[in-house]
Design a protein around this motif. Structure first.
Motif, PDB file in Angstrom:
ATOM      1  N   ILE A  97       0.822  -1.271  -0.198  1.00  0.00           N
ATOM      2  CA  ILE A  97       0.101  -0.074   0.034  1.00  0.00           C
ATOM      3  C   ILE A  97       0.827   1.197   0.050  1.00  0.00           C
ATOM      4  N   THR A  98       2.209   1.319   0.631  1.00  0.00           N
ATOM      5  CA  THR A  98       2.871   2.368   0.706  1.00  0.00           C
ATOM      6  C   THR A  98       3.111   2.882  -0.774  1.00  0.00           C
ATOM      7  N   PHE A  99       3.319   2.025  -1.830  1.00  0.00           N
ATOM      8  CA  PHE A  99       3.796   2.375  -3.113  1.00  0.00           C
ATOM      9  C   PHE A  99       2.655   3.063  -3.820  1.00  0.00           C
ATOM     10  N   MET A 100       1.642   3.267  -3.235  1.00  0.00           N
ATOM     11  CA  MET A 100       0.413   4.031  -3.756  1.00  0.00           C
ATOM     12  C   MET A 100       0.129   5.111  -3.369  1.00  0.00           C
ATOM     13  N   GLY A 101       1.180   5.671  -2.239  1.00  0.00           N
ATOM     14  CA  GLY A 101       1.120   6.686  -1.489  1.00  0.00           C
ATOM     15  C   GLY A 101       2.295   7.908  -1.869  1.00  0.00           C
ATOM     16  N   LEU A 102       2.381   8.791  -1.085  1.00  0.00           N
ATOM     17  CA  LEU A 102       3.190   9.902  -1.240  1.00  0.00           C
ATOM     18  C   LEU A 102       4.571   9.386  -1.642  1.00  0.00           C
ATOM     19  N   SER A 103       5.294   8.348  -1.020  1.00  0.00           N
ATOM     20  CA  SER A 103       6.500   7.797  -1.105  1.00  0.00           C
ATOM     21  C   SER A 103       6.550   6.721  -2.304  1.00  0.00           C
ATOM     22  N   GLY A 104       5.444   6.632  -2.900  1.00  0.00           N
ATOM     23  CA  GLY A 104       5.675   5.532  -4.163  1.00  0.00           C
ATOM     24  C   GLY A 104       5.261   6.495  -5.246  1.00  0.00           C
ATOM     25  N   VAL A 105       3.864   6.137  -5.480  1.00  0.00           N
ATOM     26  CA  VAL A 105       3.460   7.026  -6.875  1.00  0.00           C
ATOM     27  C   VAL A 105       3.592   8.391  -6.859  1.00  0.00           C
ATOM     28  N   GLY A 106       3.577   9.058  -5.801  1.00  0.00           N
ATOM     29  CA  GLY A 106       3.812  10.512  -5.611  1.00  0.00           C
ATOM     30  C   GLY A 106       4.968  10.739  -5.901  1.00  0.00           C
ATOM     31  N   ASP A 107       5.961  10.209  -5.118  1.00  0.00           N
ATOM     32  CA  ASP A 107       7.491  10.623  -5.499  1.00  0.00           C
ATOM     33  C   ASP A 107       7.832  10.333  -6.776  1.00  0.00           C
ATOM     34  N   LEU A 108       7.353   9.302  -7.513  1.00  0.00           N
ATOM     35  CA  LEU A 108       7.696   8.454  -8.601  1.00  0.00           C
ATOM     36  C   LEU A 108       6.987   9.900  -9.758  1.00  0.00           C
ATOM     37  N   PHE A 109       5.989  10.269  -9.792  1.00  0.00           N
ATOM     38  CA  PHE A 109       5.548  11.289 -10.640  1.00  0.00           C
ATOM     39  C   PHE A 109       6.210  12.523 -10.581  1.00  0.00           C
ATOM     40  N   VAL A 110       6.593  13.115  -9.461  1.00  0.00           N
ATOM     41  CA  VAL A 110       7.321  14.406  -9.457  1.00  0.00           C
ATOM     42  C   VAL A 110       8.561  14.280 -10.125  1.00  0.00           C
ATOM     43  N   THR A 111       9.303  13.031  -9.586  1.00  0.00           N
ATOM     44  CA  THR A 111      10.832  12.997 -10.182  1.00  0.00           C
ATOM     45  C   THR A 111      10.734  12.503 -11.652  1.00  0.00           C
ATOM     46  N   ALA A 112       9.772  11.853 -11.996  1.00  0.00           N
ATOM     47  CA  ALA A 112       9.792  11.499 -13.534  1.00  0.00           C
ATOM     48  C   ALA A 112       9.270  12.529 -14.381  1.00  0.00           C
ATOM     49  N   THR A 113       8.703  13.622 -14.026  1.00  0.00           N
ATOM     50  CA  THR A 113       8.196  14.661 -15.013  1.00  0.00           C
ATOM     51  C   THR A 113       8.554  16.178 -14.968  1.00  0.00           C
ATOM     52  N   SER A 114       9.801  16.131 -14.022  1.00  0.00           N
ATOM     53  CA  SER A 114      10.023  17.811 -13.852  1.00  0.00           C
ATOM     54  C   SER A 114      11.471  17.994 -13.954  1.00  0.00           C
ATOM     55  N   VAL A 115      11.635  19.191 -14.521  1.00  0.00           N
ATOM     56  CA  VAL A 115      12.825  19.809 -15.079  1.00  0.00           C
ATOM     57  C   VAL A 115      13.819  19.698 -13.888  1.00  0.00           C
ATOM     58  N   HIS A 116      13.172  20.014 -12.694  1.00  0.00           N
ATOM     59  CA  HIS A 116      13.865  20.141 -11.481  1.00  0.00           C
ATOM     60  C   HIS A 116      14.379  18.931 -10.899  1.00  0.00           C
ATOM     61  N   SER A 117      14.151  17.744 -11.625  1.00  0.00           N
ATOM     62  CA  SER A 117      14.928  16.448 -11.080  1.00  0.00           C
ATOM     63  C   SER A 117      16.217  16.235 -12.026  1.00  0.00           C
ATOM     64  N   ARG A 118      17.089  16.091 -10.942  1.00  0.00           N
ATOM     65  CA  ARG A 118      18.542  15.789 -11.845  1.00  0.00           C
ATOM     66  C   ARG A 118      18.446  14.246 -12.561  1.00  0.00           C
ATOM     67  N   ASN A 119      17.600  13.587 -11.904  1.00  0.00           N
ATOM     68  CA  ASN A 119      17.779  12.203 -12.514  1.00  0.00           C
ATOM     69  C   ASN A 119      16.880  12.157 -13.956  1.00  0.00           C
ATOM     70  N   TYR A 120      16.008  12.914 -14.034  1.00  0.00           N
ATOM     71  CA  TYR A 120      14.906  13.270 -15.201  1.00  0.00           C
ATOM     72  C   TYR A 120      16.160  13.849 -16.025  1.00  0.00           C
ATOM     73  N   ARG A 121      16.673  14.859 -15.914  1.00  0.00           N
ATOM     74  CA  ARG A 121      17.556  15.684 -16.562  1.00  0.00           C
ATOM     75  C   ARG A 121      18.620  14.862 -17.110  1.00  0.00           C
ATOM     76  N   ALA A 122      19.064  13.787 -16.322  1.00  0.00           N
ATOM     77  CA  ALA A 122      20.340  12.948 -16.669  1.00  0.00           C
ATOM     78  C   ALA A 122      19.982  12.029 -17.881  1.00  0.00           C
ATOM     79  N   GLY A 123      18.538  11.581 -17.834  1.00  0.00           N
ATOM     80  CA  GLY A 123      18.030  10.812 -18.750  1.00  0.00           C
ATOM     81  C   GLY A 123      17.833  11.539 -20.001  1.00  0.00           C
ATOM     82  N   VAL A 124      17.344  12.791 -19.971  1.00  0.00           N
ATOM     83  CA  VAL A 124      17.209  13.354 -21.347  1.00  0.00           C
ATOM     84  C   VAL A 124      18.568  13.561 -22.108  1.00  0.00           C
TER      85      VAL A 124
END
Length: 339
Positions: free
Chosen positions: A240-267
């Motif tokens: 259930i934790t992965f359906m919450g803020l530490s799961g899907v919430g954190d995944l969404f913001v990190t995988a969609t935002s230009v503020h994310s270093r990991n996302y920018r590295a992937g780009v």
């Protein structure tokens, strides 16, 4: 809300943003950094320009390069240094606490897994700071880019500890009308979600640069979350934790935002840039790069199927062409969803 003395170890973007939230809530806040120039800028100009640009900091954020000064009389200590520095800083903290004969609530706000040992941040803290020096142990996690927090974008995070009273104390210290803190007791799930979403974010950035649209990204997010959940559950996490803020919430913001270093590295990977150049040019730690290797190795040890993570591993560490890797991923034998 009672006044706390809060020490934040690490004056990067996230450590500074959390220190600012605490100061705005009226707490006595000390921000530790090993860089003297940061101390001067934060204390005299109330800025941390390298990490947070011209956004002003609350004047209650007091920086110091002396950990003893930072920790003296602290009731809550936040460790917000990169994963690779967590043990070294924690050892120093333990030495300081011994000198001061002091106990603290110890909270990690670092999202990563230690290479070689595969330990989570809270486990590293627990190993380096003895229980006799701790009144509580936990983490802060959730969809929360520092760049948004410092601008007072409404932000929701979790304070997580196996001891609910510890989580509630952190919740009370940091909650305000723009920074809302929930409690959770699933430390394993929250930490795996926080660390592994960085791996998927690298893949999301690569898809963006290659011109793929919403269909591909939705597939990556959904199946990536399934992988995160499978590995976390192999270590005892609550699904259930992965359906919450530490799961899907954190995944969404990190995988969609230009503020994310990991996302920018992937780009940049998708653009054909070399990994060494990406790391050098970023100027800040890209946690997902080392976490990809850790997750890949853990999946093999635990016999957990993580095809997306394995694909990103091959691209990062074996030099596989991204388009070829995507074709291989899409060409895998079909299976039943949920397995």
């Amino acid at each position: 809300m009672s006044n706390e003395v809060i020490a934040v170890l690490g004056a990067g973007s996230w450590g500074t943003a959390l220190a600012n939230v605490a100061a705005e809530n009226g707490h006595d806040v000390r921000l530790w950094t090993y860089k003297p120039e940061q101390v001067v800028e934060i204390n005299e100009q109330h800025r941390n320009s390298k990490y947070l640009g011209d956004n002003p900091l609350d004047e209650g954020v007091v920086a110091t390069a002396d950990m003893t000064e930072a920790v003296r009389d602290a009731t809550i200590v936040l460790s917000v240094v990169p994963t690779k520095a967590t043990r070294e800083v924690s050892k120093h903290l333990s030495e300081v606490l011994a000198e001061l004969d002091q106990q603290i609530v110890l909270i990690a706000a670092t999202k990563g897994l230690e290479p070689g040992t595969y330990k989570r941040a809270s486990e590293m803290l627990a190993e380096e700071v003895p229980a006799t020096q701790r009144l509580g142990l936990g983490i802060i996690s959730g969809p929360s880019h520092a760049e948004g927090v410092i601008k007072h974008d409404p932000t929701l995070v979790s304070a997580v500890s196996e001891d609910l009273a510890t989580a509630e104390r952190v919740q009370a210290a940091f909650t305000n009308n723009v920074f809302r803190v929930y409690t959770n007791t699933d430390l394993i799930g929250a930490e795996f979600g926080a660390a592994l979403k960085n791996v998927i974010a690298i893949g999301a950035g690569a898809l963006e640069s290659l011109g793929f649209d919403a269909n591909a990204k939705a597939g990556l997010f959904t199946r990536g979350l399934a992988e995160i959940s499978r590995l976390g559950q192999a270590f005892g996490a609550n699904p259930i934790t992965f359906m919450g803020l530490s799961g899907v919430g954190d995944l969404f913001v990190t995988a969609t935002s230009v503020h994310s270093r990991n996302y920018r590295a992937g780009v940049q990977l998708g653009e054909g840039k070399k990994l060494d150049d990406i790391v050098e040019n970023m100027g800040m730690v890209i946690e997902g790069i080392s976490t990809t290797k850790v997750a890949h190795e853990l999946a093999l040890k635990k016999h957990v199927e993580m095809p997306i993570t394995s694909t990103i591993y091959r691209v990062l560490y074996e030099g596989q062409d991204i388009k070829e890797a995507i074709n291989e991923l899409m060409g895998r034998p079909v299976s039943q969803e949920g397995k």
